[in-house]
Design an enzyme around this catalytic site. Structure first.
Site, mmCIF file in Angstrom:
data_model
loop_
_atom_site.group_PDB
_atom_site.id
_atom_site.type_symbol
_atom_site.label_atom_id
_atom_site.label_comp_id
_atom_site.label_asym_id
_atom_site.label_seq_id
_atom_site.Cartn_x
_atom_site.Cartn_y
_atom_site.Cartn_z
ATOM 1 N N ALA A 17 39.918 16.647 1.798
ATOM 2 C CA ALA A 17 40.886 16.224 2.817
ATOM 3 C C ALA A 17 41.095 14.719 2.679
ATOM 4 O O ALA A 17 40.395 14.063 1.920
ATOM 5 C CB ALA A 17 40.366 16.549 4.208
ATOM 6 N N LYS A 18 42.034 14.171 3.386
ATOM 7 C CA LYS A 18 42.206 12.715 3.445
ATOM 8 C C LYS A 18 43.044 12.360 4.659
ATOM 9 O O LYS A 18 43.913 13.135 5.061
ATOM 10 C CB LYS A 18 42.931 12.218 2.182
ATOM 11 C CG LYS A 18 42.671 10.761 1.891
ATOM 12 C CD LYS A 18 41.312 10.578 1.239
ATOM 13 C CE LYS A 18 41.029 9.148 0.880
ATOM 14 N NZ LYS A 18 39.800 9.043 0.086
#
Ligand SMILES: NC(=O)c1ccc[n+]([C@@H]2O[C@H](COP(=O)([O-])OP(=O)(O)OC[C@H]3O[C@@H](n4cnc5c(N)ncnc54)[C@H](O)[C@@H]3O)[C@@H](O)[C@H]2O)c1
Length: 401
Positions: free
Chosen positions: A73-74
């Site tokens: 994720a980011k």
């Protein structure tokens, strides 16, 4: 590659600034990936970084370890971290993201943010911790949290262990390519863009290994000295954003424009600041033999092809800068203790093995190291999904008829 599992855009009701979260993939209901803040950050950039996190997690999968691989994720916020209103934007972003941080997204510092700031803002946003989503996966949550807190309290030469882990991995990647090519460490020249968490630690470890750091760039410009910069003095003269106070420069040091690090007379370039730093136009100025990506996505694909054609090897971000993330999980899950010597030894061993594996695969397949790293990850992702499932209830993919 499939589309990300989830992408969302947040608009701050106070400033109108936007923030993004992309969850590329889940493993046991959880995904890992830092949070960056920079002016001009986009959803597309964050999606690329989230995909990179999926690959980093998969590359470090070792069934012999306690560390359970997570998804990727980011987060990203389009704001200058030095803006006086930046902290308020960060707190409101984390308030909005609270359900995700509580349930599925473990995050930490990335470009523009320090872990201290993320921790402070997370507490103000009502979160237990920026990594609380992983707690249900731990055998002994209290002991694991104590171990990680103890590790964060460790300092080496005045720098936190958490700020050294990633750079230790970058430096070991550099040393592995040099050793493989039979190039002596002593006297090999390196230029670094960015002297923050990643660039600073990388420069420190490489200088200690005998390399000569001839150029470093920060947001204010490039500092060069063909005879070698005093890395420790520059590190000690940084502010909290990784900007060096020029008052410490010595008589042989010179100040050049921001992009001068690219054409430094050096064997190794370490981009450790922004994404998209090396493009098809400016790649022409590079004379180095290796580019070792401490930053995420610093070399654009078109530039990488042109560089490869003239014998410049790019060692990819998903491999090179993966030690920060892996160190958090090795520590939390109990594969390493809260001790700098043990952490650095584990990081060096793992990174050397990973870089060797990627370069061997690249040679065997006649492909770039980046393509080889993605191929290795693609081999592992179905194994991880089969063993752990995407969601926490252990749901497995339906068998293909
Ligand atoms: N911090 C981590 O744990 C971590 C882990 C993996 C990858 N990364 C990646 O490493 C890169 C750097 O992250 P960081 O956490 O070290 O950032 P940081 O904010 O600690 O430091 C950034 C450094 O880059 C410099 N900089 C910023 N813009 C610049 C520009 N346009 N030209 C030259 N220098 C510039 C700053 O002055 C500073 O020295 C990012 O791409 C990030 O995604 C960070």
């Amino acid at each position: 590659m499939p589309a990300p599992l989830m992408s969302l855009t947040w608009t701050d009701h106070v400033t109108g600034r936007q923030g993004f979260l992309v969850v590329d993939r889940l493993v046991r209901g959880v995904a890992s990936g830092g949070l960056r803040m920079r002016p001009g950050c986009t959803l597309q950039e964050v999606a690329g970084l989230a995909r990179g996190m999926t690959v980093k997690e998969a590359l470090h999968y070792d069934p012999r370890l306690r560390y359970v691989p997570l998804g990727g994720a980011k987060g990203g916020i389009d704001c200058d971290p030095r803006d006086p209103g930046a902290y308020g934007v960060l707190v409101r972003y984390l308030r909005a993201m609270r359900p995700y941080v509580e349930s599925c997204w473990t995050t930490g510092e990335d470009l523009g943010l320090s872990q201290d700031l993320v921790d402070r803002a997370a507490a103000e946003a009502g979160l237990v911790s920026s990594i609380q989503a992983v707690y249900p996966l731990l055998d002994d949550e209290a002991a694991a949290r104590r171990r990680l807190a103890d590790a964060f309290a460790v300092e080496v030469d005045g720098i936190g262990l958490d700020e050294l882990a990633g750079g230790c991995g970058v430096a070991e990647s550099v040393l592995t390519v040099l050793d493989r090519a039979g190039v002596p460490r002593a006297g090999t020249r390196v230029a670094v863009q960015g002297l923050g968490t990643m660039g600073g630690a990388t420069a420190r470890f490489l200088a200690r290994a005998g390399l000569v750091v001839v150029a470093v760039a920060d947001i204010k410009g490039t500092i060069v000295n063909p005879a070698g910069l005093d890395v420790d003095a520059l590190l000690a003269a940084r502010d909290s954003h990784g900007t060096v106070d020029r008052a410490v420069l010595r008589s042989g040091d010179r100040e050049l424009p921001g992009d001068a690090w690219l054409s430094a007379d050096a064997e190794v370039l370490v981009p450790a600041a922004v994404s998209y730093a090396i493009d098809t136009a400016n790649q022409r100025r590079i004379t180095a033999r290796w580019i070792v990506e401490a930053a995420n996505m610093p070399v654009l694909p078109g530039a990488e092809g042109l560089l490869a054609a003239r014998g410049v090897t790019v060692l990819p971000d998903v491999v090179v800068n993966s030690a920060t993330n892996a160190w958090w999980w090795w520590t939390l899950f109990g594969d390493v203790g809260p001790d700098a010597r043990e952490a650095f030894a584990h990081i060096r061993r793992s990174m050397r093995a990973l870089v060797e594996q990627v370069l061997a695969r690249a040679e065997a397949d006649g492909r770039s190291p980046r393509a080889a790293a993605h191929a290795l990850a693609a081999d592992r992702l179905p194994v991880i999904a089969e063993r752990f499932g995407w969601y926490r209830d252990g749901e497995r993919p339906a068998p293909v008829a």
